[in-house]
Write a protein that holds these residues in place. Structure first.
Motif, PDB file in Angstrom:
ATOM      1  N   ALA A 184     117.377  15.606 114.891  1.00 45.34           N
ATOM      2  CA  ALA A 184     117.811  16.904 114.353  1.00 45.34           C
ATOM      3  C   ALA A 184     119.316  17.098 114.552  1.00 45.34           C
ATOM      4  N   ARG A 185     119.842  16.640 115.698  1.00 44.44           N
ATOM      5  CA  ARG A 185     121.298  16.742 115.937  1.00 44.44           C
ATOM      6  C   ARG A 185     122.050  15.867 114.939  1.00 44.44           C
ATOM      7  N   ALA A 186     121.585  14.615 114.789  1.00 45.03           N
ATOM      8  CA  ALA A 186     122.269  13.682 113.882  1.00 45.03           C
ATOM      9  C   ALA A 186     122.226  14.206 112.444  1.00 45.03           C
ATOM     10  N   ALA A 187     121.095  14.801 112.074  1.00 43.95           N
ATOM     11  CA  ALA A 187     120.929  15.251 110.680  1.00 43.95           C
ATOM     12  C   ALA A 187     121.946  16.325 110.311  1.00 43.95           C
ATOM     13  N   LEU A 188     122.391  17.109 111.320  1.00 42.07           N
ATOM     14  CA  LEU A 188     123.378  18.156 111.025  1.00 42.07           C
ATOM     15  C   LEU A 188     124.664  17.562 110.454  1.00 42.07           C
ATOM     16  N   ASP A 189     124.960  16.314 110.832  1.00 46.38           N
ATOM     17  CA  ASP A 189     126.177  15.650 110.324  1.00 46.38           C
ATOM     18  C   ASP A 189     125.976  15.057 108.929  1.00 46.38           C
ATOM     19  N   ALA A 190     124.714  14.967 108.494  1.00 47.16           N
ATOM     20  CA  ALA A 190     124.447  14.262 107.240  1.00 47.16           C
ATOM     21  C   ALA A 190     123.938  15.176 106.130  1.00 47.16           C
ATOM     22  N   VAL A 239     113.435  23.833 119.055  1.00 50.09           N
ATOM     23  CA  VAL A 239     114.623  22.966 119.126  1.00 50.09           C
ATOM     24  C   VAL A 239     115.454  23.146 117.854  1.00 50.09           C
ATOM     25  N   LEU A 240     114.797  23.153 116.700  1.00 52.82           N
ATOM     26  CA  LEU A 240     115.540  23.302 115.432  1.00 52.82           C
ATOM     27  C   LEU A 240     116.284  24.640 115.405  1.00 52.82           C
ATOM     28  N   ARG A 241     115.606  25.703 115.834  1.00 50.58           N
ATOM     29  CA  ARG A 241     116.273  27.026 115.833  1.00 50.58           C
ATOM     30  C   ARG A 241     117.458  27.010 116.783  1.00 50.58           C
ATOM     31  N   VAL A 272     112.892  27.892 109.646  1.00 50.56           N
ATOM     32  CA  VAL A 272     112.055  26.872 110.291  1.00 50.56           C
ATOM     33  C   VAL A 272     110.580  27.174 110.008  1.00 50.56           C
ATOM     34  N   LEU A 273     109.879  26.133 109.553  1.00 51.49           N
ATOM     35  CA  LEU A 273     108.485  26.324 109.135  1.00 51.49           C
ATOM     36  C   LEU A 273     107.623  25.184 109.665  1.00 51.49           C
ATOM     37  N   VAL A 277     103.878  19.033 110.692  1.00 55.13           N
ATOM     38  CA  VAL A 277     105.154  18.908 109.973  1.00 55.13           C
ATOM     39  C   VAL A 277     106.020  20.126 110.292  1.00 55.13           C
ATOM     40  N   VAL A 278     107.253  19.867 110.752  1.00 56.34           N
ATOM     41  CA  VAL A 278     108.190  20.958 111.051  1.00 56.34           C
ATOM     42  C   VAL A 278     109.429  20.745 110.187  1.00 56.34           C
ATOM     43  N   ASP A 279     109.866  21.813 109.518  1.00 50.41           N
ATOM     44  CA  ASP A 279     111.091  21.652 108.736  1.00 50.41           C
ATOM     45  C   ASP A 279     111.984  22.881 108.875  1.00 50.41           C
ATOM     46  N   GLY A 280     113.242  22.685 108.542  1.00 50.52           N
ATOM     47  CA  GLY A 280     114.220  23.767 108.585  1.00 50.52           C
ATOM     48  C   GLY A 280     115.397  23.400 107.708  1.00 50.52           C
ATOM     49  N   ARG A 281     116.284  24.372 107.481  1.00 44.85           N
ATOM     50  CA  ARG A 281     117.442  24.109 106.618  1.00 44.85           C
ATOM     51  C   ARG A 281     118.732  24.238 107.416  1.00 44.85           C
ATOM     52  N   ARG A 282     119.666  23.363 107.100  1.00 49.89           N
ATOM     53  CA  ARG A 282     120.997  23.495 107.701  1.00 49.89           C
ATOM     54  C   ARG A 282     121.654  24.766 107.157  1.00 49.89           C
ATOM     55  N   GLN A 283     122.329  25.515 108.032  1.00 52.27           N
ATOM     56  CA  GLN A 283     122.991  26.777 107.596  1.00 52.27           C
ATOM     57  C   GLN A 283     124.003  26.471 106.500  1.00 52.27           C
TER      58      GLN A 283
END
Ligand SMILES: C[S@@+](CC[C@H](N)C(=O)[O-])C[C@H]1O[C@@H](n2cnc3c(N)ncnc32)[C@H](O)[C@@H]1O
Length: 274
Positions: A219-225, A247-249, A256-257, A268-274
């Motif tokens: 999740a941390r790495a994905a914020l950069d991508a 963690v995502l929040r 986050v859903l 399955v957990v998902d969320g959107r980058r701000q």
């Protein structure tokens, strides 16, 4: 020996070995040897030839040793694809089909979507998305070079239209995106959980199974991508869905859903980058 007798012999052997599905597995194995569908076996007359019987018994013996059925068959179905699987890769699970479903839902309305799959394994997620979204551009990374050999073989065999590129490396493996969606099914069995699990799991690659904290690292790495508003989709053990959502929040993801798999478990957990 007739088909019926061979199936009965296999069922007795697998029952003695305490295999979870002793009646069904012999059908898969014999159908594989005879090149038929399972449903055709019960109407198949005649005797097995000696080479057929030898091959069948060799496959039953592998299953008796609790080698997973998918490895014994050498292939496994995942959504619309049949994937090559062997001990270099995790066997794609039905719950991961729900992960793909969620990704496809989130990508609806996004033209020519860009997708990053972290931890490609057999290529199941990346290839299924490429199959069902022919306009997608997908990059899939894995730290295991041997897993990527299997993924590449599956890519050659599956006639998918979306573009898929496999990259050897950790997490983003240097890929910068921006991606519309990042998906990952990271290893999530705690080391002390392994003892209580089915013996079949011991045949699967440890680096694909054992992991703690990997969801946060992804999740941390994905914020950069991810592009702003891009989605992260994670497969989780059902008991950890809520904590991964937290963690995502904490990392700043919004919307986050948690979604259930087909068995009704929170997987399955998902969320959107701000
Ligand atoms: C649970 S398996 C998932 C395989 C496949 N995506 C699936 O769903 O069937 C996890 C995969 O992640 C890979 N992996 C583990 N840590 C990784 C990391 N830090 N970066 C990239 N891949 C990683 C493993 O080698 C393994 O192939």
């Amino acid at each position: 020996m007739t088909v019926r007798e061979a199936l009965a012999e296999g069922a007795v052997a697998l029952e003695r070995a305490e295999c979870p599905s002793p009646e069904v597995d012999p059908e898969w194995l014999l159908a594989h040897v005879l090149g038929r569908r399972r449903s055709e076996l019960h109407t198949a007359g005649g005797e097995l030839t000696a080479p057929e019987l030898d091959r069948y018994r060799a496959l039953v013996a592998r299953r008796v040793s609790r080698e997973p059925l998918a490895y014994v068959l050498g292939e496994w179905g995942f959504r619309r694809l049949t994937l090559v699987v062997d001990p270099r890769v995790l066997i794609p699970r039905p719950e991961t089909e729900s992960v793909v479903e969620r990704c496809l839902g989130l990508l609806r309305g996004v033209e020519a979507p860009t997708v990053l799959d972290i931890g490609a394994g057999s290529g199941a997620i990346a290839l299924a998305i490429a199959d069902e979204r022919p306009d997608a551009w997908i990059v899939a990374t894995d730290v295991s070079a041997s897993a990527l050999e299997v993924a590449e073989e599956n890519h050659r065999r599956a006639a998918v239209n979306g573009l898929v590129r496999f990259v050897h490396g950790d997490l983003l493996a240097g890929e910068r995106g921006p991606f519309d969606l990042v998906v990952s099914n990271p290893p999530y069995v705690a080391p002390d959980e392994l003892d209580g699990l089915e013996p079949e799991l011991l045949h699967e690659p440890r680096e694909a199974l054992i992991g703690e904290g990997d969801h946060e690292a992804v999740a941390r790495a994905a914020l950069d991508a991810l592009r702003p508003g891009g989605a992260l989709v994670l497969e989780v053990a059902d008991v950890r869905a809520r904590s991964v959502g937290d963690v995502l929040r904490r990392l700043g993801y919004k919307d986050v859903l948690i979604t259930d798999d087909l068995a009704g478990r929170e997987r399955v957990v998902d969320g959107r980058r701000q």
